[in-house]
Design a protein around this motif. Structure first.
Motif, PDB file in Angstrom:
ATOM      1  N   ASP A 280       0.840  -1.197   0.000  1.00 13.25           N
ATOM      2  CA  ASP A 280       0.000   0.000   0.000  1.00 13.25           C
ATOM      3  C   ASP A 280       0.877   1.250   0.000  1.00 13.25           C
ATOM      4  OD1 ASP A 280      -2.069  -1.774   0.238  1.00 13.25           O
ATOM      5  OD2 ASP A 280      -2.497  -1.334   2.341  1.00 13.25           O
ATOM      6  N   VAL A 281       0.293   2.335  -0.470  1.00  8.24           N
ATOM      7  CA  VAL A 281       0.961   3.640  -0.434  1.00  8.24           C
ATOM      8  C   VAL A 281       0.336   4.471   0.683  1.00  8.24           C
ATOM      9  CG1 VAL A 281       1.288   5.809  -1.672  1.00  8.24           C
ATOM     10  CG2 VAL A 281       1.659   3.644  -2.845  1.00  8.24           C
ATOM     11  N   ALA A 282       1.184   5.060   1.521  1.00  8.57           N
ATOM     12  CA  ALA A 282       0.716   5.870   2.640  1.00  8.57           C
ATOM     13  C   ALA A 282       0.540   7.319   2.207  1.00  8.57           C
ATOM     14  CB  ALA A 282       1.705   5.788   3.803  1.00  8.57           C
ATOM     15  N   VAL A 283      -0.646   7.864   2.417  1.00  9.25           N
ATOM     16  CA  VAL A 283      -0.956   9.252   2.084  1.00  9.25           C
ATOM     17  C   VAL A 283      -1.529   9.916   3.337  1.00  9.25           C
ATOM     18  CG1 VAL A 283      -2.271  10.808   0.609  1.00  9.25           C
ATOM     19  CG2 VAL A 283      -1.469   8.619  -0.302  1.00  9.25           C
ATOM     20  N   LEU A 284      -0.926  11.014   3.739  1.00 13.48           N
ATOM     21  CA  LEU A 284      -1.387  11.741   4.917  1.00 13.48           C
ATOM     22  C   LEU A 284      -2.182  12.974   4.491  1.00 13.48           C
ATOM     23  CD1 LEU A 284      -1.382  12.048   8.008  1.00 13.48           C
ATOM     24  CD2 LEU A 284       0.664  13.456   7.766  1.00 13.48           C
ATOM     25  N   ASP A 285      -3.431  13.020   4.861  1.00 11.05           N
ATOM     26  CA  ASP A 285      -4.269  14.199   4.616  1.00 11.05           C
ATOM     27  C   ASP A 285      -4.035  15.200   5.742  1.00 11.05           C
ATOM     28  OD1 ASP A 285      -5.662  13.122   2.304  1.00 11.05           O
ATOM     29  OD2 ASP A 285      -6.652  11.766   3.713  1.00 11.05           O
ATOM     30  N   VAL A 286      -3.646  16.413   5.390  1.00  6.08           N
ATOM     31  CA  VAL A 286      -3.353  17.415   6.416  1.00  6.08           C
ATOM     32  C   VAL A 286      -4.404  18.521   6.486  1.00  6.08           C
ATOM     33  CG1 VAL A 286      -0.883  16.976   6.234  1.00  6.08           C
ATOM     34  CG2 VAL A 286      -1.891  18.835   4.912  1.00  6.08           C
ATOM     35  N   THR A 287      -5.367  18.522   5.580  1.00 10.44           N
ATOM     36  CA  THR A 287      -6.370  19.587   5.577  1.00 10.44           C
ATOM     37  C   THR A 287      -7.176  19.687   6.877  1.00 10.44           C
ATOM     38  OG1 THR A 287      -7.784  18.073   4.311  1.00 10.44           O
ATOM     39  CG2 THR A 287      -6.641  19.781   3.081  1.00 10.44           C
ATOM     40  N   PRO A 288      -7.377  18.579   7.613  1.00  9.66           N
ATOM     41  CA  PRO A 288      -8.141  18.730   8.870  1.00  9.66           C
ATOM     42  C   PRO A 288      -7.387  19.473   9.962  1.00  9.66           C
ATOM     43  CG  PRO A 288      -8.207  16.444   8.079  1.00  9.66           C
ATOM     44  CD  PRO A 288      -7.132  17.158   7.316  1.00  9.66           C
ATOM     45  N   PHE A 289      -6.085  19.754   9.745  1.00 12.61           N
ATOM     46  CA  PHE A 289      -5.257  20.286  10.822  1.00 12.61           C
ATOM     47  C   PHE A 289      -4.832  21.731  10.552  1.00 12.61           C
ATOM     48  CE2 PHE A 289      -4.096  15.723  10.093  1.00 12.61           C
ATOM     49  CZ  PHE A 289      -4.959  15.222  11.058  1.00 12.61           C
ATOM     50  N   SER A 290      -4.584  22.446  11.642  1.00 14.82           N
ATOM     51  CA  SER A 290      -4.116  23.817  11.530  1.00 14.82           C
ATOM     52  C   SER A 290      -2.646  23.962  11.921  1.00 14.82           C
ATOM     53  CB  SER A 290      -4.965  24.738  12.411  1.00 14.82           C
ATOM     54  OG  SER A 290      -4.891  24.334  13.777  1.00 14.82           O
ATOM     55  N   SER A 291      -2.089  22.925  12.540  1.00 19.99           N
ATOM     56  CA  SER A 291      -0.698  22.988  12.989  1.00 19.99           C
ATOM     57  C   SER A 291      -0.163  21.574  13.195  1.00 19.99           C
ATOM     58  CB  SER A 291      -0.587  23.757  14.309  1.00 19.99           C
ATOM     59  OG  SER A 291      -1.251  23.034  15.345  1.00 19.99           O
ATOM     60  N   ARG A 292       1.153  21.487  13.416  1.00 20.47           N
ATOM     61  CA  ARG A 292       1.761  20.191  13.712  1.00 20.47           C
ATOM     62  C   ARG A 292       1.168  19.604  14.988  1.00 20.47           C
ATOM     63  NH1 ARG A 292       8.003  19.649  15.460  1.00 20.47           N
ATOM     64  NH2 ARG A 292       7.080  20.421  17.395  1.00 20.47           N
ATOM     65  N   ASP A 293       0.980  20.435  15.999  1.00 15.74           N
ATOM     66  CA  ASP A 293       0.410  19.948  17.256  1.00 15.74           C
ATOM     67  C   ASP A 293      -1.017  19.453  17.061  1.00 15.74           C
ATOM     68  OD1 ASP A 293       2.733  20.451  18.630  1.00 15.74           O
ATOM     69  OD2 ASP A 293       2.050  22.349  19.500  1.00 15.74           O
ATOM     70  N   ASP A 294      -1.751  20.138  16.215  1.00 16.26           N
ATOM     71  CA  ASP A 294      -3.122  19.725  15.923  1.00 16.26           C
ATOM     72  C   ASP A 294      -3.135  18.321  15.326  1.00 16.26           C
ATOM     73  OD1 ASP A 294      -5.840  19.988  15.794  1.00 16.26           O
ATOM     74  OD2 ASP A 294      -5.841  21.126  13.927  1.00 16.26           O
ATOM     75  N   TRP A 295      -2.229  18.077  14.372  1.00 14.31           N
ATOM     76  CA  TRP A 295      -2.107  16.734  13.797  1.00 14.31           C
ATOM     77  C   TRP A 295      -1.722  15.719  14.864  1.00 14.31           C
ATOM     78  CZ3 TRP A 295       3.089  14.805  13.557  1.00 14.31           C
ATOM     79  CH2 TRP A 295       3.176  13.487  13.106  1.00 14.31           C
ATOM     80  N   MET A 296      -0.730  16.049  15.686  1.00 12.62           N
ATOM     81  CA  MET A 296      -0.261  15.118  16.704  1.00 12.62           C
ATOM     82  C   MET A 296      -1.394  14.731  17.660  1.00 12.62           C
ATOM     83  SD  MET A 296       2.763  15.702  19.500  1.00 12.62           S
ATOM     84  CE  MET A 296       1.875  17.093  20.230  1.00 12.62           C
TER      85      MET A 296
ATOM     86  N   ALA B  14       3.851  21.078   4.825  1.00 13.71           N
ATOM     87  CA  ALA B  14       2.662  20.976   3.978  1.00 13.71           C
ATOM     88  C   ALA B  14       1.617  22.012   4.380  1.00 13.71           C
ATOM     89  CB  ALA B  14       2.077  19.568   4.065  1.00 13.71           C
ATOM     90  N   LEU B  15       1.440  22.210   5.670  1.00 15.67           N
ATOM     91  CA  LEU B  15       0.466  23.197   6.131  1.00 15.67           C
ATOM     92  C   LEU B  15       0.884  24.607   5.751  1.00 15.67           C
ATOM     93  CD1 LEU B  15      -0.321  21.689   9.644  1.00 15.67           C
ATOM     94  CD2 LEU B  15      -1.905  21.859   7.710  1.00 15.67           C
ATOM     95  N   GLU B  16       2.164  24.925   5.929  1.00 17.84           N
ATOM     96  CA  GLU B  16       2.644  26.259   5.593  1.00 17.84           C
ATOM     97  C   GLU B  16       2.600  26.511   4.086  1.00 17.84           C
ATOM     98  OE1 GLU B  16       6.502  26.455   7.315  1.00 17.84           O
ATOM     99  OE2 GLU B  16       5.758  26.764   9.365  1.00 17.84           O
ATOM    100  N   ALA B  17       2.821  25.455   3.291  1.00 18.85           N
ATOM    101  CA  ALA B  17       2.812  25.590   1.836  1.00 18.85           C
ATOM    102  C   ALA B  17       1.405  25.488   1.252  1.00 18.85           C
ATOM    103  CB  ALA B  17       3.718  24.527   1.207  1.00 18.85           C
ATOM    104  N   GLY B  18       0.423  25.161   2.073  1.00 14.61           N
ATOM    105  CA  GLY B  18      -0.943  25.042   1.596  1.00 14.61           C
ATOM    106  C   GLY B  18      -1.197  23.773   0.805  1.00 14.61           C
ATOM    107  N   ARG B  19      -0.460  22.718   1.123  1.00 15.45           N
ATOM    108  CA  ARG B  19      -0.655  21.446   0.422  1.00 15.45           C
ATOM    109  C   ARG B  19      -1.648  20.584   1.203  1.00 15.45           C
ATOM    110  NH1 ARG B  19       1.356  24.596  -2.592  1.00 15.45           N
ATOM    111  NH2 ARG B  19       3.434  24.422  -3.507  1.00 15.45           N
ATOM    112  N   PRO B  20      -2.634  19.993   0.533  1.00 11.88           N
ATOM    113  CA  PRO B  20      -3.671  19.253   1.260  1.00 11.88           C
ATOM    114  C   PRO B  20      -3.241  17.883   1.773  1.00 11.88           C
ATOM    115  CG  PRO B  20      -4.098  19.159  -1.094  1.00 11.88           C
ATOM    116  CD  PRO B  20      -2.939  20.101  -0.907  1.00 11.88           C
ATOM    117  N   GLN B  21      -2.206  17.311   1.182  1.00 11.48           N
ATOM    118  CA  GLN B  21      -1.770  15.981   1.590  1.00 11.48           C
ATOM    119  C   GLN B  21      -0.326  15.746   1.162  1.00 11.48           C
ATOM    120  OE1 GLN B  21      -4.584  13.316  -0.253  1.00 11.48           O
ATOM    121  NE2 GLN B  21      -4.491  14.377  -2.195  1.00 11.48           N
TER     122      GLN B  21
END
Length: 340
Positions: free
Chosen positions: A158-174, A304-311
């Motif tokens: 499988d290929v791992a893809v992380l969606d970051v759009t639900p988060f506002s920061s690294r801590d939010d993701w964590m 990714a969050l700073e660059a505006g990338r969704p995943q």
């Protein structure tokens, strides 16, 4: 439809190549100078097949011509390609992505058009010595297109893809992760944030040292000998051309006292689906640090969050660990097709 079969070792960059890359969203590893460097350092011929309609590119396929002359420690021959063989359709860089693109929407991800247009074109180019086709990174939507007849389909990693759009920061993701993983990451991030002996920074690949990165990659590559054909080591010439592409970013970990790089990652940028391409770190016995990979995951989320990338695509291998870091695992298949 006009079909061009190009050899990056001999053929100059087509006039339409930059517009094709932009239209298809092909990342830095599809740059023509990168393809050229890779083709000269490969053990097989690396044909690039382009489908043109009214002078406009409508599709492109990257593949490798594998014959009985192919050897682990032998570069591709410059004269004579071998009479019998098969084509390995694969991305020229990241093994997490398919090696083809076609204009327009296909319910099967373009797999049907790959078989209907690419195969006849390559049979005309290579003759009836073309006996087989291996297609990697087929998605679930394309599986039915390669079933039946003289074909074999198997699920691969499988290929791992992380969606970051639900988060506002690294801590939010964590904080979205399971309790045990969250506690572990919190400890890792605090340790690194409080450590003045190590600097972490993200910068354009053009500013990085390709020799230094190649040396680090050699350490990492020695760990992965679990595939039938062991990948060749990273060549400095190839890395130098890849790194200087404008859509490459590098995450570096350096000792502040010596300036020595202890770990590095490369990111192939893309408006919607950037790829974490390389990761390498010094082994512990040579001064490497524990838990760097987990910290890198957090830095990639921050970038990714700073660059505006969704995943972000984090590739294959270690799928359970990547799932514990929030990545979704996308099923992938490989199809072997006998050409009679």
């Amino acid at each position: 439809m006009v079909i061009e079969v190009l050899d990056p070792r001999r053929d100059p960059e087509p006039v339409y190549w930059k517009s094709l890359r932009g239209k298809a969203g092909l990342r830095a590893d599809w740059s023509w100078e990168v393809l050229t460097a890779q083709a000269w350092a490969a053990r097989t011929e690396q044909p690039v097949t382009v489908l043109l309609e009214d002078g406009e590119p409508r599709g492109v396929v990257s593949s490798a011509w594998v014959t009985g002359l192919t050897r682990r420690h032998r570069f591709a021959r410059t004269a004579g390609r071998g009479r019998l063989g098969g084509l390995d359709v694969r991305s020229p860089g990241s093994g997490a992505l398919p090696g083809w693109w076609f204009d327009g929407e296909d319910d099967d991800g373009g797999v049907g058009r790959l078989l209907d247009t690419f195969v006849p074109a390559m049979r005309e180019e290579l003759g009836f010595g073309l006996r087989a086709l291996l297609v990697r990174q087929v998605g679930e939507s394309g599986v039915d297109s390669v079933r039946g007849g003289p074909k074999m389909v198997r699920r691969t990693e499988d290929v791992a893809v992380l969606d970051v759009t639900p988060f506002s920061s690294r801590d939010d993701w964590m904080h979205s992760l399971a309790r045990k993983r969250k506690q572990n990451l919190r400890k890792i991030f605090r340790t690194f944030d409080a450590d003045p002996s190590l600097e972490v920074r993200v910068r354009p690949g053009a500013e990085a040292d390709s020799v230094e990165i190649a040396e680090l990659l050699r350490y990492n590559e020695t760990k992965h000998h679990d595939v039938p054909i062991v990948p060749l080591p990273a060549f400095v010439g190839y890395l130098g051309r890849l790194l200087r592409q404008p859509d490459v970013q590098v995450i570096e970990y350096r000792e502040t006292a010596t300036g020595r790089a202890v770990a590095v990652a490369t990111l192939l940028d893309h408006p919607t689906l950037p790829v974490a391409r390389h990761w390498a770190a010094l082994p512990r016995e040579l001064g490497g640090r524990p838990d760097l990979y987990f910290h890198f995951y957090g830095e990639a989320v921050r970038w990714a969050l700073e660059a505006g990338r969704p995943q972000v695509v984090f590739g294959k291998k270690m799928s359970e660990m990547k799932a514990s870091l929030g990545a979704r695992l996308v099923p992938q298949y490989a199809a072997a097709v006998a050409l009679l």
